[in-house]
Design a protein around this motif. Structure first.
Motif, PDB file in Angstrom:
ATOM      1  N   UNK A 188       0.908  -1.370   0.031  1.00 27.93           N
ATOM      2  CA  UNK A 188       0.066  -0.019   0.103  1.00 27.93           C
ATOM      3  C   UNK A 188       0.791   1.232   0.081  1.00 27.93           C
ATOM      4  N   UNK A 189       0.386   2.255   0.790  1.00 30.83           N
ATOM      5  CA  UNK A 189       1.055   3.497   0.802  1.00 30.83           C
ATOM      6  C   UNK A 189       1.284   3.904   2.269  1.00 30.83           C
TER       7      UNK A 189
ATOM      8  N   UNK B  51       8.571   0.646   3.734  1.00 27.59           N
ATOM      9  CA  UNK B  51       8.583   1.200   2.779  1.00 27.59           C
ATOM     10  C   UNK B  51       7.580   0.560   1.683  1.00 27.59           C
ATOM     11  N   UNK B  52       6.427   0.539   2.263  1.00 27.96           N
ATOM     12  CA  UNK B  52       5.077   0.081   1.443  1.00 27.96           C
ATOM     13  C   UNK B  52       4.608  -1.157   1.002  1.00 27.96           C
ATOM     14  N   UNK B  53       5.775  -1.996   1.558  1.00 25.26           N
ATOM     15  CA  UNK B  53       5.438  -3.627   1.741  1.00 25.26           C
ATOM     16  C   UNK B  53       5.980  -4.320   2.760  1.00 25.26           C
ATOM     17  N   UNK B  54       5.160  -5.169   3.280  1.00 29.06           N
ATOM     18  CA  UNK B  54       5.795  -5.692   4.566  1.00 29.06           C
ATOM     19  C   UNK B  54       5.209  -7.352   4.744  1.00 29.06           C
ATOM     20  N   UNK B  55       5.741  -8.008   5.713  1.00 28.71           N
ATOM     21  CA  UNK B  55       5.362  -9.295   5.856  1.00 28.71           C
ATOM     22  C   UNK B  55       5.168  -9.438   7.349  1.00 28.71           C
ATOM     23  N   UNK B  56       3.886 -10.126   7.682  1.00 28.94           N
ATOM     24  CA  UNK B  56       3.335 -10.450   9.184  1.00 28.94           C
ATOM     25  C   UNK B  56       3.659 -12.024   9.375  1.00 28.94           C
ATOM     26  N   UNK B  57       4.607 -12.314  10.341  1.00 27.17           N
ATOM     27  CA  UNK B  57       4.872 -13.421  10.580  1.00 27.17           C
ATOM     28  C   UNK B  57       3.844 -14.116  11.533  1.00 27.17           C
ATOM     29  N   UNK B  58       3.071 -15.037  10.897  1.00 29.05           N
ATOM     30  CA  UNK B  58       1.781 -15.760  11.849  1.00 29.05           C
ATOM     31  C   UNK B  58       2.551 -16.435  13.271  1.00 29.05           C
ATOM     32  N   UNK B  59       3.650 -16.804  12.991  1.00 31.69           N
ATOM     33  CA  UNK B  59       4.175 -17.861  14.120  1.00 31.69           C
ATOM     34  C   UNK B  59       4.662 -16.761  15.412  1.00 31.69           C
ATOM     35  N   UNK B  60       5.222 -15.832  15.001  1.00 31.67           N
ATOM     36  CA  UNK B  60       5.965 -15.092  16.032  1.00 31.67           C
ATOM     37  C   UNK B  60       5.435 -13.653  16.256  1.00 31.67           C
ATOM     38  N   UNK B  61       4.105 -13.319  15.142  1.00 28.62           N
ATOM     39  CA  UNK B  61       3.270 -11.980  15.312  1.00 28.62           C
ATOM     40  C   UNK B  61       4.228 -10.769  15.457  1.00 28.62           C
TER      41      UNK B  61
ATOM     42  N   UNK C 108       9.447   2.101  -4.134  1.00 29.05           N
ATOM     43  CA  UNK C 108       9.820   3.514  -4.408  1.00 29.05           C
ATOM     44  C   UNK C 108       8.394   4.328  -4.430  1.00 29.05           C
ATOM     45  N   UNK C 109       7.217   3.364  -4.374  1.00 39.43           N
ATOM     46  CA  UNK C 109       6.047   4.058  -4.519  1.00 39.43           C
ATOM     47  C   UNK C 109       4.787   2.956  -4.078  1.00 39.43           C
ATOM     48  N   UNK C 110       3.608   3.272  -4.263  1.00 37.92           N
ATOM     49  CA  UNK C 110       2.513   2.391  -3.739  1.00 37.92           C
ATOM     50  C   UNK C 110       2.475   0.966  -4.775  1.00 37.92           C
ATOM     51  N   UNK C 111       2.276  -0.046  -3.700  1.00 39.64           N
ATOM     52  CA  UNK C 111       1.811  -1.277  -4.273  1.00 39.64           C
ATOM     53  C   UNK C 111       0.347  -1.483  -4.005  1.00 39.64           C
ATOM     54  N   UNK C 112      -0.234  -1.892  -5.411  1.00 37.50           N
ATOM     55  CA  UNK C 112      -1.649  -1.814  -5.665  1.00 37.50           C
ATOM     56  C   UNK C 112      -2.280  -3.398  -5.597  1.00 37.50           C
ATOM     57  N   UNK C 113      -1.523  -4.313  -5.825  1.00 41.25           N
ATOM     58  CA  UNK C 113      -1.947  -5.709  -5.931  1.00 41.25           C
ATOM     59  C   UNK C 113      -0.865  -6.548  -5.658  1.00 41.25           C
ATOM     60  N   UNK C 114      -1.138  -7.697  -4.820  1.00 48.30           N
ATOM     61  CA  UNK C 114      -0.103  -8.905  -4.435  1.00 48.30           C
ATOM     62  C   UNK C 114      -0.617 -10.164  -4.696  1.00 48.30           C
ATOM     63  N   UNK C 115       0.082 -11.107  -4.983  1.00 43.93           N
ATOM     64  CA  UNK C 115      -0.276 -12.454  -5.220  1.00 43.93           C
ATOM     65  C   UNK C 115       0.705 -13.438  -5.132  1.00 43.93           C
ATOM     66  N   UNK C 116       0.641 -14.578  -4.238  1.00 46.36           N
ATOM     67  CA  UNK C 116       1.607 -15.174  -4.055  1.00 46.36           C
ATOM     68  C   UNK C 116       1.392 -16.742  -4.290  1.00 46.36           C
ATOM     69  N   UNK C 117       2.235 -17.424  -5.281  1.00 45.25           N
ATOM     70  CA  UNK C 117       2.077 -18.520  -5.945  1.00 45.25           C
ATOM     71  C   UNK C 117       2.332 -19.863  -5.346  1.00 45.25           C
ATOM     72  N   UNK C 118       2.828 -19.834  -3.948  1.00 44.89           N
ATOM     73  CA  UNK C 118       3.239 -20.972  -3.342  1.00 44.89           C
ATOM     74  C   UNK C 118       5.026 -20.787  -3.198  1.00 44.89           C
TER      75      UNK C 118
END
Length: 187
Positions: free
Chosen positions: A125-126, A136-146, A156-166
């Protein structure tokens, strides 16, 4: 075919759960005469709000821009709100079917996109910070250690869409630099 009488307002995102219920989110106040506050669910017959069973507060206090379910059936909700179901939730929240929850301290700006894996939740996002960490506009939340963590130096600017293929996370948006090194630091 219409879904009941519909929703009066703007719908930004749809998501469907494993039972076939359709979640609609965006910027609207009510469904079927009850307060929904920007998110509702269609069960095949009726629209209803996502009301927290502990305090009877539904939805979020501002617009929702992204939805994603994880493999446990938890719905992740992102947008430009700072409260979900009566709980402080800075632009990212969870819905477990009965209660609203948070992902730490959330983000410093709006969440536009969410992708889930069995161990992590990715958001874009932003925003500069997630949980007080510079991302900086993209992050990861670890479900195991919160905890929140950056993905390299971010974007460098806004992320509008994400997809993870495994295996890989794919990111789209209005950025032209991703994970740049110290000589091209992101502001």
């Amino acid at each position: 075919t219409s879904l009941g009488t519909g929703i009066e307002g703007s719908i930004a995102i749809l998501e469907i759960d494993t039972a076939g219920n359709i979640y609609a989110a965006g910027s609207f106040e009510d469904v079927n005469g009850t307060s929904a506050r920007n998110i509702a669910v269609w069960n095949g017959t009726n629209w209803s709000s996502l009301t927290d069973t502990s305090n009877l507060v539904s939805g979020t206090n501002n617009e929702i821009r992204s939805l994603a379910f994880d493999d446990s059936g938890i719905l992740y909700v992102g947008g430009n709100f700072d409260e979900a179901g009566g709980v402080t939730a800075n632009r990212i929240a969870t819905w477990d079917g009965a209660n609203w929850g948070t992902l730490g301290a959330g983000t410093s700006g709006f969440v536009e996109a969410i992708a889930t894996t069995p161990t992590d939740i990715y958001i874009g996002g932003n925003f500069a910070l997630a949980g007080g960490v510079t991302v900086n506009r993209i992050a990861k939340w670890n479900k195991n250690n919160s905890t929140w963590s950056p993905l390299g130096n971010g974007l460098s600017n806004v992320a509008n869409s994400l997809i993870h293929d495994g295996s890989n996370l794919y990111v789209a948006g209005s950025f032209n630099l991703a994970n740049n090194g110290p000589n091209n630091s992101i502001i």
